[in-house]
Design a protein around this motif. Structure first.
Motif, short mmCIF file in Angstrom:
data_model
loop_
_atom_site.label_atom_id
_atom_site.label_comp_id
_atom_site.label_asym_id
_atom_site.label_seq_id
_atom_site.Cartn_x
_atom_site.Cartn_y
_atom_site.Cartn_z
N VAL A 1 0.93 -0.99 0.07
CA VAL A 1 0.08 -0.10 -0.01
C VAL A 1 0.99 1.27 -0.03
CG1 VAL A 1 -1.67 1.44 1.26
CG2 VAL A 1 -1.78 -1.30 1.16
N PHE A 2 0.55 2.19 -1.16
CA PHE A 2 1.35 3.21 -1.11
C PHE A 2 0.43 4.55 -0.92
CE2 PHE A 2 3.92 6.12 -4.29
CZ PHE A 2 4.90 6.34 -2.84
N HIS A 3 0.59 5.08 0.39
CA HIS A 3 -0.18 6.31 0.89
C HIS A 3 0.17 7.41 1.28
CE1 HIS A 3 0.61 6.20 5.34
NE2 HIS A 3 1.31 4.95 4.93
N ASN B 1 5.73 6.56 7.25
CA ASN B 1 6.14 5.28 6.30
C ASN B 1 5.00 5.25 5.09
OD1 ASN B 1 8.69 4.59 7.27
ND2 ASN B 1 7.59 3.84 9.07
N CYS B 2 5.36 5.68 3.97
CA CYS B 2 4.14 5.67 2.85
C CYS B 2 4.19 4.55 2.37
CB CYS B 2 4.77 6.86 1.92
SG CYS B 2 4.56 8.26 2.47
N ILE B 3 5.27 3.54 2.43
CA ILE B 3 5.00 2.28 1.80
C ILE B 3 4.88 0.99 3.00
CG2 ILE B 3 6.04 0.42 0.62
CD1 ILE B 3 7.59 2.62 -1.09
N VAL B 4 3.67 0.53 3.02
CA VAL B 4 3.31 -0.51 4.21
C VAL B 4 3.12 -1.57 3.19
CG1 VAL B 4 1.95 -0.93 6.05
CG2 VAL B 4 2.32 1.28 5.58
N VAL B 5 3.51 -2.79 3.65
CA VAL B 5 3.70 -4.29 3.09
C VAL B 5 2.89 -5.16 4.28
CG1 VAL B 5 4.62 -6.08 2.17
CG2 VAL B 5 5.66 -3.81 1.95
N TYR B 6 1.85 -5.77 3.79
CA TYR B 6 0.99 -6.72 4.57
C TYR B 6 1.20 -8.09 3.96
CZ TYR B 6 -1.34 -2.48 5.93
OH TYR B 6 -1.62 -1.24 6.45
N ASN B 7 1.11 -9.26 4.80
CA ASN B 7 1.11 -10.57 4.24
C ASN B 7 -0.79 -10.60 3.80
OD1 ASN B 7 -0.37 -11.09 6.46
ND2 ASN B 7 1.26 -12.18 7.69
N SER B 8 -0.83 -11.96 3.45
CA SER B 8 -2.17 -12.07 3.12
C SER B 8 -3.66 -12.08 4.02
CB SER B 8 -2.31 -13.45 2.16
OG SER B 8 -2.06 -14.64 3.10
N GLY C 1 -3.20 -9.80 6.30
CA GLY C 1 -3.38 -8.40 6.57
C GLY C 1 -2.57 -7.92 7.90
N GLN C 2 -1.35 -8.76 7.93
CA GLN C 2 -0.68 -8.47 9.13
C GLN C 2 0.68 -7.62 8.49
OE1 GLN C 2 0.23 -12.33 10.41
NE2 GLN C 2 -1.30 -12.23 12.06
N VAL C 3 0.95 -6.61 9.15
CA VAL C 3 2.32 -5.60 8.66
C VAL C 3 3.46 -6.48 8.87
CG1 VAL C 3 3.45 -3.68 8.92
CG2 VAL C 3 1.12 -3.40 9.17
N ILE C 4 4.30 -6.71 7.68
CA ILE C 4 5.43 -7.34 7.61
C ILE C 4 6.70 -6.56 7.32
CG2 ILE C 4 4.33 -9.85 7.24
CD1 ILE C 4 5.29 -9.21 4.25
N ARG C 5 6.16 -5.26 6.88
CA ARG C 5 7.51 -4.32 6.56
C ARG C 5 6.81 -2.99 6.10
NH1 ARG C 5 10.70 -4.32 0.91
NH2 ARG C 5 12.11 -2.41 1.45
N GLN C 6 7.56 -1.66 6.42
CA GLN C 6 7.06 -0.57 6.18
C GLN C 6 8.33 0.39 5.96
OE1 GLN C 6 4.67 1.58 9.26
NE2 GLN C 6 4.91 -0.03 10.47
N PHE C 7 8.14 1.34 4.97
CA PHE C 7 9.52 2.08 4.94
C PHE C 7 9.04 3.55 4.00
CE2 PHE C 7 9.53 -0.40 1.14
CZ PHE C 7 9.90 0.05 0.14
N GLY C 8 9.89 4.55 3.90
CA GLY C 8 9.51 5.53 3.00
C GLY C 8 9.36 6.77 3.91
N LYS C 9 9.56 6.71 5.30
CA LYS C 9 9.48 8.13 5.86
C LYS C 9 10.30 9.07 5.62
CE LYS C 9 9.50 9.48 11.04
NZ LYS C 9 10.07 9.18 12.29
N ASP C 10 9.80 10.56 5.65
CA ASP C 10 10.83 11.53 5.00
C ASP C 10 11.18 11.57 3.73
OD1 ASP C 10 10.17 13.01 7.46
OD2 ASP C 10 11.65 11.91 8.43
N MET C 11 10.48 10.54 2.75
CA MET C 11 10.83 10.31 1.51
C MET C 11 9.99 10.91 0.53
SD MET C 11 12.19 6.68 0.07
CE MET C 11 13.20 6.41 1.49
N PHE C 12 8.87 11.03 0.70
CA PHE C 12 7.80 11.18 -0.44
C PHE C 12 7.07 12.68 -0.25
CE2 PHE C 12 8.46 6.55 -0.16
CZ PHE C 12 9.06 6.51 -1.57
N PHE C 13 6.50 12.98 -1.27
CA PHE C 13 5.84 14.28 -1.07
C PHE C 13 4.26 14.22 -1.52
CE2 PHE C 13 10.17 15.50 -0.77
CZ PHE C 13 10.00 16.37 0.03
N MET C 14 4.04 13.60 -2.58
CA MET C 14 2.58 13.13 -2.91
C MET C 14 2.51 11.88 -3.81
SD MET C 14 -0.37 14.40 -2.72
CE MET C 14 -0.10 16.14 -2.46
#
Length: 838
Positions: free
Chosen positions: A420-422, A449-456, A458-471
């Motif tokens: 999910v890219f939010h 963290n704008c990129i959040v990765v879930y397993n099937s 619905g549990q969060v397994i990874r997230q990253f992207g803080k202070d990296m993206f603008f829109m």
């Protein structure tokens, strides 16, 4: 009854009928349209103001409808002024003066406002014996037109020579001296004055106008209490919105207005001025009044009664709740500062007209309009669950600490994980970009963290992207588990290797919109072939698709803008109006593109050659996203977007990629509201939909392929399949030619049909009466032909036609049921104050 009596009755009936038909014919011919267009204007400078004039008919006319023939990407605003004689007789001129004498505001339009229909029995009185013999159209162009381009933007008037019961007018509140400091919140510009007129006026519509810093504008009538006339967001379509409160403005009442600005992100002081880099503060009141009512002034400039401002309610500057539909409708991809998450840039705006209240009698104020709700939609499929996030301001997903913001994109990998890219706390609105598409908050990266990765599950397994993206916008995952994203604020495309939070490939120049091999303007999506070659949709500004080799070297580009060909029944194949999402059907050798603002899906071969187009009426005006699934012989899953009219509904679609047939529609139980992206997970037989509002990801389950090629219901809730739905045929288009009939043609045909039907009815009546007469005469004789001494009394046609003598008493009570709601459109003081200033 004698034959002569019968003949007289028939004759009288036919005369009455002929008079009625003539009145219908007359009413059909009394309304005419007048297009006020710029006459092939050449625009070569920024902030150009050009004017053109049109002479009105010699007899009295009443304007009852305004419709813009323009789009916000070309015209910043359009104003109409009435005057006795224009300042110039040229085809068009630079607007220094408008008229040789006093001008009167008749209409204003900006930000893709829809058409305006005045209430029944209300019209702007022009032509004839009035002081308005000409109408001058003024257009403000922010940017020059491309070389060789000429502009014909304008307004279409609908006028009638039928005298209207009430006369419409515009009263303008404006501020002319405002200083807005840099990086400031809640800066006010206030207006106040005393109203002078020979009688009351009845506001039924209001319109606000400011430039990019305006957040809210409100207007009040003050008579011991502060009565709200209207409150609007100038970043929405600058139309005339309905006055919902019952307000009557009497002589000696006071009028107060307040404009509120937010200059956060602007490192300079801003003043009132003519250019788009300056500001404006205008509150328009559209009213009706008795024909004999005369106003001493039609405008109120400046703060003439400061004591009134001190008691303004705090509500006057509190922002209105977000309305993504209106924000989206206000701006075009090639226009200014837009929220390109949806809008219609076509020359005749497709947004639904703003509905005004019916016009009451002058003894009462307008009543609040009623809004017809969209028809109930039968949901063929129910949602399984919301997935991996919560709505804005809600609680985190159970078992995680993640709260997602607006969902730009959703992707899955070959292992069934969901990406999910939010946008975190960031919201795309009219202040996000300037007119050159430059992002306005370069010093404020998103903290989440704008990129959040879930397993099937619905549990969060990874997230990253803080202070990296603008829109954040689009996201995809290739076969090697590289994560690809697009950021429309940065105007860049990035690739992240598996399990890395550092990009190993970045295309585009940071914060630099443009068009070239390594310049993008708000890129939307990425799709990657198994060979490593990839496609980028350069969506909001450039309307093109680019293909690169696996090292990031440009191979080719294809596509052009549909906006250049607007007004055609169907924009040409290979042209786009925001290529918003892509999907690869590599087994079919196809790349399919969601051509968002054209409301269609176009598919190309892998070299960019057009192959097919799917354009179903079920889609409505906009298709936001599309995703491919190999199951069932090849399916496209798509979602459309909301429209101001509310129809067709926002929903999902399943389409056979082989023949373009729309197989099924589906929806979430509460109904999708603003879906932005869609992704198919063929591993777990699921479909994910990411929404902007509410900020959620929905999960839908698919039905497994039974191997027979049968489809049945492909999406279902849990383990219970839904009942079979009806297959809907989509329009499968391979050329741009259509046989659609224009609205004006329909308007011309319908009166002819009605009049023809009315003329046929008397003929039928005559035939019936002749038959009755023959029967009657036959009844005067017996079976041997002898004349009867007494006529039969069973059937008396004289009594049927004239049941009693004399006339009924004429009712002198007025009817309250004849008034029609009003549609909307407008924009104004900006130009008005400029002409005054000049």
């Amino acid at each position: 009854m004698t034959t002569m009596t019968l003949f007289r009755s028939v004759t009288l009936t036919l005369v009455v009928w002929i008079i009625f038909v003539c009145s219908v014919v007359k009413s059909q011919t009394l309304t005419q349209k007048l297009d006020l267009l710029m006459r092939n204007a050449s625009v070569t400078m920024n902030d150009e103001y050009l004017c053109s004039s049109y002479k009105l008919p010699a007899n009295d006319q009443y304007i009852v409808q305004y419709e813009a023939l323009a789009n916000a990407g070309t015209a910043h605003h359009i104003l109409l002024f009435g005057c006795d004689e224009p300042a110039s007789s040229e085809d068009y001129w630079h607007c220094g003066r408008l008229c040789k004498s006093q001008e009167q505001i008749l209409f204003a339009w900006a930000k893709n406002a829809p058409r305006l229909n005045l209430p029944k029995d209300v019209g702007f009185h022009v032509g004839g014996q009035t002081s308005i013999k000409y109408i001058v159209i003024q257009v403000h162009y922010v940017n020059p037109l491309p070389p060789g381009s000429l502009d014909t933007s304008g307004i279409r008037l609908s006028m009638t020579s039928l005298r209207q019961r009430y006369e419409a007018g515009i009263y303008l509140l404006l501020a002319y001296s405002v200083r807005i400091p840099s990086n400031s919140v809640n800066v006010f510009a206030d207006i106040s004055c005393q109203f002078k007129a020979s009688g009351p006026i009845y506001p039924f519509g209001f319109r606000t106008h400011a430039h990019s810093l305006g957040t809210v504008i409100s207007g009040y009538q003050v008579n011991n209490t502060y009565n709200l006339i209207g409150k609007g967001n100038p970043q929405w379509p600058q139309a005339f919105y309905p006055v919902e409160n019952k307000v009557v403005i009497q002589r000696d009442d006071y009028l107060v207005g307040r404009c509120t600005y937010n200059s956060t992100g602007r490192n300079r002081t801003t003043y009132i001025g003519a250019s788009h880099n300056d500001e404006m503060c205008n509150f328009y009141i559209m009213y009706y009044a008795d024909r004999n009512t005369r106003l001493q002034y039609h405008s109120c400039a400046g703060n003439n009664n400061p004591r009134l401002i001190q008691k303004l309610p705090a509500y006057s500057y509190q922002q209105l709740p977000p309305n993504p539909l209106l924000e989206m409708a206000a701006h075009g991809p090639s226009g200014h500062m837009g929220d390109p998450e949806g809008h219609s840039p076509s020359p005749i705006v497709t947004a639904a007209p703003v509905t005004m209240a019916p016009t009451p009698a002058p003894t009462q104020a307008p009543t609040k309009p009623t809004t017809r709700k969209p028809e109930t939609v039968t949901h063929l499929m129910d949602f399984e669950s919301d997935f991996g996030g919560s709505s804005s301001g809600g609680s985190p997903t159970p078992g995680s600490e993640v709260v997602i913001g607006q969902v730009g994109g959703v992707a899955t990998d070959k292992q069934g994980n969901v990406y999910v890219f939010h946008r975190g706390e960031r919201v795309w609105n009219g202040l996000s970009f300037d007119q050159y598409h430059v992002f306005q908050q370069k010093n404020r990266p998103i903290k989440a963290n704008c990129i959040v990765v879930y397993n099937s599950a619905g549990q969060v397994i990874r997230q990253f992207g803080k202070d990296m993206f603008f829109m954040p916008h689009g996201i995809s995952v290739d076969d090697k588990l590289n994560v690809w994203v697009t950021d429309v604020g940065l105007h860049q495309v990035m690739r992240f290797p598996p399990n890395s939070d550092q990009a190993d490939l970045v295309l585009g120049q940071r914060f630099q919109p443009g068009k070239g091999d390594n310049l993008f303007c708000k890129p939307t999506d990425v799709e990657v072939l198994s060979t490593g070659e990839f496609f980028i949709s350069d969506g909001y500004c450039n309307s093109r698709i680019l293909k690169y080799d696996k090292a990031g070297t440009l191979i080719r580009e294809f596509g052009s803008s549909s906006i250049a060909t607007f007004g055609t029944a169907e924009p040409g194949s290979g042209t786009f109006n925001v290529p918003h999402s892509m999907t690869l059907a590599e087994d079919k050798g196809l790349l399919c593109v969601a051509d968002r603002e054209n409301g269609r899906i176009q598919c190309f071969d892998l070299d960019g050659n057009f192959q097919l187009m799917i354009h179903s009426p079920e889609f409505g005006d906009r298709i936001f996203a599309v995703s491919y699934c190999r199951l069932h012989g090849g399916l496209l899953f798509a979602v459309n977007g909301p429209s101001l009219s509310g129809t067709p509904p926002v929903q999902g679609f399943i389409i056979d990629i082989n023949d373009g047939q729309l197989i099924e529609t589906w929806n979430a139980k509460p109904g999708l509201r603003q879906p932005h992206d869609i992704e198919v997970d063929p591993v777990n037989l699921r479909v994910y939909v990411g929404e902007l509002d509410p900020t959620k990801v929905w999960r839908f389950d698919m039905k497994a392929d039974d191997g027979t090629g049968g489809r049945g219901n492909i999406i279902h809730s849990g383990t219970t399949p839904s009942s079979s739905g009806t297959t809907i045929n989509a329009t499968f288009v391979e050329t741009q030619e259509t046989n659609k009939k224009s609205l004006t043609q329909e308007e011309e045909i319908m009166p002819a049909i009605i009049i023809g039907a009315l003329l046929v009815i008397p003929i039928i009546i005559i035939i019936v009466i002749v038959i009755v007469i023959r029967i009657y005469k036959k009844g005067q004789h017996d079976c041997c032909g002898r004349h009867r001494s007494r006529p039969r009394k069973k059937f008396n046609i004289g009594n049927f036609l004239t049941p009693h003598r004399g006339f009924d008493r004429l009712s002198q009570e007025g009817s309250d049921t004849e008034f029609d709601p009003l549609n909307d459109d407008s924009d104004e003081e900006e130009e008005y104050s400029i002409t005054r200033k000049a």
